[in-house]
Design a protein around this motif. Structure first.
Motif, PDB file in Angstrom:
ATOM      1  N   PRO A   1       6.738  16.327  -1.892  1.00  9.80           N
ATOM      2  CA  PRO A   1       7.139  17.186  -3.015  1.00  9.80           C
ATOM      3  C   PRO A   1       6.131  18.295  -3.319  1.00  9.80           C
ATOM      4  O   PRO A   1       6.532  19.436  -3.593  1.00  9.80           O
TER       5      PRO A   1
ATOM      6  N   MET B   1      -0.564   8.501   9.634  1.00 11.94           N
ATOM      7  CA  MET B   1      -1.770   7.716   9.932  1.00 11.94           C
ATOM      8  C   MET B   1      -2.562   7.429   8.660  1.00 11.94           C
ATOM      9  O   MET B   1      -2.289   8.027   7.606  1.00 11.94           O
ATOM     10  N   ASP B   2      -3.518   6.556   8.786  1.00 15.05           N
ATOM     11  CA  ASP B   2      -4.418   6.294   7.665  1.00 15.05           C
ATOM     12  C   ASP B   2      -5.219   7.575   7.414  1.00 15.05           C
ATOM     13  O   ASP B   2      -5.916   8.068   8.311  1.00 15.05           O
ATOM     14  N   ALA B   3      -5.107   8.114   6.211  1.00 11.28           N
ATOM     15  CA  ALA B   3      -5.747   9.400   5.900  1.00 11.28           C
ATOM     16  C   ALA B   3      -7.244   9.380   6.208  1.00 11.28           C
ATOM     17  O   ALA B   3      -7.811  10.391   6.640  1.00 11.28           O
TER      18      ALA B   3
ATOM     19  N   GLU C   1       0.826  -1.222   0.000  1.00 11.73           N
ATOM     20  CA  GLU C   1       0.000   0.000   0.000  1.00 11.73           C
ATOM     21  C   GLU C   1       0.853   1.262   0.000  1.00 11.73           C
ATOM     22  O   GLU C   1       0.378   2.339  -0.328  1.00 11.73           O
TER      23      GLU C   1
ATOM     24  N   GLY D   1       3.523  11.538   0.730  1.00 14.70           N
ATOM     25  CA  GLY D   1       4.813  10.904   0.414  1.00 14.70           C
ATOM     26  C   GLY D   1       5.921  11.652   1.126  1.00 14.70           C
ATOM     27  O   GLY D   1       5.825  11.956   2.322  1.00 14.70           O
TER      28      GLY D   1
ATOM     29  N   ASN E   1      -3.738  12.215  -3.655  1.00 12.37           N
ATOM     30  CA  ASN E   1      -2.856  11.513  -4.578  1.00 12.37           C
ATOM     31  C   ASN E   1      -2.721  10.042  -4.160  1.00 12.37           C
ATOM     32  O   ASN E   1      -1.688   9.617  -3.647  1.00 12.37           O
TER      33      ASN E   1
ATOM     34  N   LEU F   1       5.898  13.479 -12.062  1.00 16.17           N
ATOM     35  CA  LEU F   1       4.777  14.318 -11.614  1.00 16.17           C
ATOM     36  C   LEU F   1       5.152  15.790 -11.472  1.00 16.17           C
ATOM     37  O   LEU F   1       4.338  16.596 -11.023  1.00 16.17           O
TER      38      LEU F   1
ATOM     39  N   LEU G   1       0.955   7.428   5.481  1.00 11.94           N
ATOM     40  CA  LEU G   1       0.876   6.212   6.292  1.00 11.94           C
ATOM     41  C   LEU G   1       2.238   5.532   6.425  1.00 11.94           C
ATOM     42  O   LEU G   1       2.506   4.841   7.411  1.00 11.94           O
ATOM     43  N   ASN G   2       3.099   5.724   5.424  1.00 14.13           N
ATOM     44  CA  ASN G   2       4.418   5.074   5.434  1.00 14.13           C
ATOM     45  C   ASN G   2       5.346   5.817   6.402  1.00 14.13           C
ATOM     46  O   ASN G   2       5.722   6.963   6.143  1.00 14.13           O
TER      47      ASN G   2
ATOM     48  N   PRO H   1      -3.010  14.599   2.530  1.00 14.34           N
ATOM     49  CA  PRO H   1      -3.050  13.413   3.390  1.00 14.34           C
ATOM     50  C   PRO H   1      -2.240  12.231   2.867  1.00 14.34           C
ATOM     51  O   PRO H   1      -2.044  11.262   3.572  1.00 14.34           O
ATOM     52  N   TYR H   2      -1.799  12.291   1.595  1.00 18.89           N
ATOM     53  CA  TYR H   2      -0.994  11.205   1.004  1.00 18.89           C
ATOM     54  C   TYR H   2       0.287  11.843   0.462  1.00 18.89           C
ATOM     55  O   TYR H   2       0.621  11.703  -0.706  1.00 18.89           O
TER      56      TYR H   2
ATOM     57  N   CYS I   1       8.391   7.906   5.329  1.00 17.63           N
ATOM     58  CA  CYS I   1       8.269   9.241   4.701  1.00 17.63           C
ATOM     59  C   CYS I   1       8.597  10.362   5.697  1.00 17.63           C
ATOM     60  O   CYS I   1       9.021  11.448   5.286  1.00 17.63           O
TER      61      CYS I   1
ATOM     62  N   PHE J   1       8.047   7.755  -4.944  1.00 15.30           N
ATOM     63  CA  PHE J   1       8.350   9.047  -5.567  1.00 15.30           C
ATOM     64  C   PHE J   1       8.313   8.877  -7.071  1.00 15.30           C
ATOM     65  O   PHE J   1       8.791   7.886  -7.602  1.00 15.30           O
TER      66      PHE J   1
HETATM   67  C1  SAM Z   1       0.902   7.769  -5.205  1.00 16.90           C
HETATM   68  S1  SAM Z   1       1.784   8.093  -3.721  1.00 16.90           S
HETATM   69  C2  SAM Z   1       1.795   9.854  -3.711  1.00 16.90           C
HETATM   70  C3  SAM Z   1       2.885  10.453  -2.864  1.00 16.90           C
HETATM   71  C4  SAM Z   1       3.075  11.965  -3.020  1.00 16.90           C
HETATM   72  N1  SAM Z   1       1.827  12.689  -2.945  1.00 16.90           N
HETATM   73  C5  SAM Z   1       3.857  12.302  -4.269  1.00 16.90           C
HETATM   74  O1  SAM Z   1       3.296  12.948  -5.162  1.00 16.90           O
HETATM   75  O2  SAM Z   1       5.034  11.955  -4.355  1.00 16.90           O
HETATM   76  C6  SAM Z   1       0.625   7.643  -2.509  1.00 16.90           C
HETATM   77  C7  SAM Z   1       1.125   7.785  -1.081  1.00 16.90           C
HETATM   78  O3  SAM Z   1       0.038   7.485  -0.197  1.00 16.90           O
HETATM   79  C8  SAM Z   1       0.531   6.749   0.910  1.00 16.90           C
HETATM   80  N2  SAM Z   1      -0.613   5.990   1.460  1.00 16.90           N
HETATM   81  C9  SAM Z   1      -1.145   4.819   1.037  1.00 16.90           C
HETATM   82  N3  SAM Z   1      -2.247   4.505   1.737  1.00 16.90           N
HETATM   83  C10 SAM Z   1      -2.426   5.508   2.621  1.00 16.90           C
HETATM   84  C11 SAM Z   1      -3.405   5.775   3.613  1.00 16.90           C
HETATM   85  N4  SAM Z   1      -4.417   4.930   3.828  1.00 16.90           N
HETATM   86  N5  SAM Z   1      -3.297   6.904   4.328  1.00 16.90           N
HETATM   87  C12 SAM Z   1      -2.268   7.767   4.123  1.00 16.90           C
HETATM   88  N6  SAM Z   1      -1.303   7.565   3.204  1.00 16.90           N
HETATM   89  C13 SAM Z   1      -1.395   6.455   2.455  1.00 16.90           C
HETATM   90  C14 SAM Z   1       1.660   5.921   0.362  1.00 16.90           C
HETATM   91  O4  SAM Z   1       2.584   5.587   1.369  1.00 16.90           O
HETATM   92  C15 SAM Z   1       2.269   6.880  -0.696  1.00 16.90           C
HETATM   93  O5  SAM Z   1       3.306   7.653  -0.161  1.00 16.90           O
END
Ligand code: SAM
Length: 399
Positions: free
Chosen positions: A236, A295-297, A147, A233, A316, A203, A256-257, A230-231, A260, A199
């Motif tokens: 960036p 945390m889980d978004a 994930e 990474g 994202n 993008l 969540l990771n 909320p996601y 990061c 990463f």
């Molecule tokens: C497609 S990446 C986008 C990362 C960043 N926005 C970028 O543009 O580089 C998705 C990110 O969401 C995180 N992620 C996955 N499930 C998640 C969740 N339930 N809650 C929060 N983050 C989550 C992943 O660890 C990953 O870093």
């Protein structure tokens, strides 16, 4: 290469002499024409040039060290020189495919060997490292996992004072055997390790588009924006946002990771001087303007303090974006318009219906007129990657 014959000509006569020598076919194509030490120009001569240059040439033949022409060869040229012309076609299609460069790491799509190591792989690695002299590490990429969307990487070569690969890699220290790197993007330095976090340098244009739209939105609201990623990474998008003067009032950087988190502190300007906490449990107010979360978004809205606080939501998580969005909408302000910037992977035949799905998810706070959709690329034979902007107004109507 030892000294070789050059024609030394006074600088003022250089141009005409080069032309005359070239007409006679006497200039070496492998070495550079370069200035000498005394207002003279040195022109490298090839084997066809006679030792007695005709009297109508002004200058003299001298012997000096040649300067090679440094035209960089492509990795294909280097590879073919090493293994012969057929080498490339003998490689499996997957290996000869393009690679991605992230900072000083070259990421080569690969398949795991099941017993037989394909021929010429070492030559391929050497050729790619030689063609890209700034690359420090070449890593095989066995695909995105889990994930966190992190690549499964294996280091295949490291450059020290030479290129090291194969069994010799075992002799290297962990200080050299890593894929930590820094990328430069529109004047920003973004630190990450592609073996630990997601990463994509592809993008960058999307991030620049985000900035443009948010600048306009800030003008419309006539105040800096509260922006929730909320996601995020390694952050960036927020790094770009925070680099813009007064674009944001507050930001929320969550992923969540846990890997990061240290990078978020390295990459987002207001956090760079702060030591990251050892452990972030849920959301943590790091400065009056910056919240960081691990945390889980989908659970962020269970913190009541976050409800109705944010002007902008970045979503994202392309594989799950539409599933997560309903739980995130309550984070947006209701007294002023708000924006959602999202990405989604959808079957081709569901793209057309995306606006209707977004209207339904928004609880009736938007209209087709307030939704912009762009198919970014074909993601798979049956799926597209779609980017969308959705503008919401007012409180939900429960549609
Ligand atoms: C497609 S990446 C986008 C990362 C960043 N926005 C970028 O543009 O580089 C998705 C990110 O969401 C995180 N992620 C996955 N499930 C998640 C969740 N339930 N809650 C929060 N983050 C989550 C992943 O660890 C990953 O870093």
């Amino acid at each position: 290469m030892g000294p070789m014959r050059h024609f030394s000509v006074p600088s003022v006569r250089a141009q005409e002499t080069i032309e005359k020598l070239r007409q006679n076919g006497w200039i070496s194509n492998d070495y550079r024409i370069h200035p000498g030490s005394e207002e003279n120009i040195l022109i490298p001569l090839n084997f066809d040039a006679p030792n007695d240059i005709p009297d109508d040439f002004v200058g003299e033949i001298i012997s000096t060290t040649p300067l090679p022409i440094t035209r960089s060869k492509s990795w294909q040229e280097i590879f073919e020189e090493e293994v012969g012309g057929l080498g490339l076609s003998e490689l499996d299609e997957g290996w000869a495919r393009g690679h991605e460069i992230v900072g000083d790491v070259l990421i080569q799509p690969a398949q795991r060997f099941s017993g037989n190591i394909p021929q010429n792989i070492d030559s391929l690695i050497r050729a790619k490292m030689q063609a890209h002299p700034r690359i420090r590490v070449l890593a095989f990429d066995y695909g995105v996992q889990g994930e966190y969307r992190v690549r499964d990487l294996e280091i295949a070569a490291v450059r020290t004072d030479r290129i090291i690969l194969g069994n010799e890699l075992e002799s290297l220290s962990s200080e050299l055997l890593h894929t930590d790197t820094t990328i430069r993007e529109s004047g920003l330095h973004i630190k990450l390790n592609p073996a630990k976090v997601y990463f994509s340098s592809k993008l960058e244009t999307e991030r620049l588009e985000t900035i443009r739209i948010l600048q306009d939105f800030k003008k419309e609201l006539n105040r800096p924006l509260a922006i929730c990623d909320p996601y995020c990474g390694v952050g960036p998008a927020l790094a770009h946002i925070c680099a813009q003067k007064d674009l944001s009032s507050t930001i929320l950087a969550n992923d969540l990771n846990p890997n990061c988190i240290p990078y978020i502190f390295k990459n987002i300007p207001p956090l760079q001087s702060i030591q990251p906490p050892k452990n972030i449990d849920g959301l943590m107010q790091i400065t009056p303007k910056v919240l960081v979360g691990n945390m889980d978004a989908q659970k962020i809205p269970s913190d009541n303090a976050q409800l109705g606080q944010w002007d902008v939501l970045l979503v994202n998580l392309p594989h799950m974006s539409l599933n997560h969005l309903p739980s995130l909408i309550p984070l947006l302000k209701t007294e002023t318009p708000s924006l959602v910037r999202g990405w989604s992977i959808l079957p081709h035949d569901e793209v057309e219906d995306l606006p209707n799905r977004l209207i339904s998810i928004s609880g009736g706070r938007t209209t087709t007129h307030n939704i912009k959709i762009k198919v970014r690329k074909q993601y798979a034979p049956s799926h597209d990657m779609v980017g969308y902007w959705m503008r919401l107004c007012g409180a939900p109507t429960g549609i």
